[in-house]
Enzyme design. Sequence first.
Site, mmCIF file in Angstrom:
data_model
loop_
_atom_site.group_PDB
_atom_site.id
_atom_site.type_symbol
_atom_site.label_atom_id
_atom_site.label_comp_id
_atom_site.label_asym_id
_atom_site.label_seq_id
_atom_site.Cartn_x
_atom_site.Cartn_y
_atom_site.Cartn_z
ATOM 1 N N HIS A 192 -51.227 87.559 39.973
ATOM 2 C CA HIS A 192 -51.100 88.939 39.523
ATOM 3 C C HIS A 192 -49.743 89.110 38.858
ATOM 4 O O HIS A 192 -48.723 88.668 39.386
ATOM 5 C CB HIS A 192 -51.204 89.908 40.708
ATOM 6 C CG HIS A 192 -50.708 91.292 40.389
ATOM 7 N ND1 HIS A 192 -49.574 91.841 40.966
ATOM 8 C CD2 HIS A 192 -51.180 92.235 39.525
ATOM 9 C CE1 HIS A 192 -49.376 93.052 40.478
ATOM 10 N NE2 HIS A 192 -50.335 93.321 39.613
ATOM 11 N N SER A 193 -49.717 89.738 37.685
ATOM 12 C CA SER A 193 -48.473 90.054 36.995
ATOM 13 C C SER A 193 -47.623 88.790 36.833
ATOM 14 O O SER A 193 -48.074 87.840 36.185
ATOM 15 C CB SER A 193 -47.733 91.161 37.756
ATOM 16 O OG SER A 193 -46.838 91.850 36.914
ATOM 17 N N LEU A 194 -46.429 88.718 37.414
ATOM 18 C CA LEU A 194 -45.615 87.503 37.317
ATOM 19 C C LEU A 194 -46.426 86.278 37.722
ATOM 20 O O LEU A 194 -46.353 85.223 37.077
ATOM 21 C CB LEU A 194 -44.377 87.632 38.216
ATOM 22 C CG LEU A 194 -43.579 86.353 38.488
ATOM 23 C CD1 LEU A 194 -43.048 85.747 37.196
ATOM 24 C CD2 LEU A 194 -42.447 86.628 39.476
#
Length: 314
Positions: free
Chosen positions: A118-120
């Site tokens: 998720h994300s990073l």
Amino acid sequence: MAEEKVNGYQKEDLPLGVKVEEIEIPVPWGHVAGRWWGPKNKQPMIAIHGWQDNAGTWDKLIPLLPAATSVLCIDLPGHGLSSHYPTGMLYYIFWDGIVLLRRIVKYFNWSKITLMGHSLGGALSFMYAASFPDDVDRIICIDIASPAVRVPEHMVKNTSGMIEKNLEYENLPEEKIPCYDYEEMIDIVCEAYKGSVSRENCKVLMKRGMAPVPAHMKKKGFYFKRDPRLKVAGLAMMSIETALEYASKVTCKVLNIRAIPGQKWERLDYYLDIIEKLKQNADVNYIEVEGTHHVHLNAPQNIDTIIEDFLELY
């Protein structure tokens, strides 16, 4: 079933047949902590959280997947229960993450891995797949397409400030570490996430994200466990040209889930350009779903079937 209190987890009520175990992986500066869901007699999918989050970000999604699904959710260095970097080191979050994933793969002697982020964590999955294309079978990226893309002017402008802040946080004395009572800390976390994470789920994240103040500090309350140097890890940005070049090297199966409204992207066109570039050499499933940037934590029921179908299909 339930699990006794471990590392701040107060008896977890899990679906029948679902198991989770806390683990530690040795690294040269200490250890990387993780939560290993499901069977340990088979190679797991590696799940990677977002910037300043922790492995608890997956606590609502993983139990919705089939009980036979094996997933290792890690705390990145400086996050959750993992060791912080030694004084004098800087965090280059995207590059550091690739090195860390390589360490973990070599430690367990795994091959043809599956990554979910998720994300990073999604950016790291993308980068690892581009850097080691022969070693990755599948990646699942949630509300991210590539590492943070910035124009060169932005990166150059922010270099001095980032360095100064790093040195300031590196020498932060104990008496200046902020401490709060529990509800006040949850208020701060909720405000920081700006609606992306519900209050209930902020408490889920804080199971590994905060800890009681040590007795020797002679203060009451809790403090954030994550390394404050992570706030200024922005020296790791890249240009769109670099991101597109990495995208051209990805050859594995890709599931990209973009939440709507999700993250407020400065340049949504960059996100979509990466998806189009990926399609040149990779088998890409791009799906839009309703949800916040933390859709996997806030509304996991919106994506669990999509992920399950992707894993079964390939």
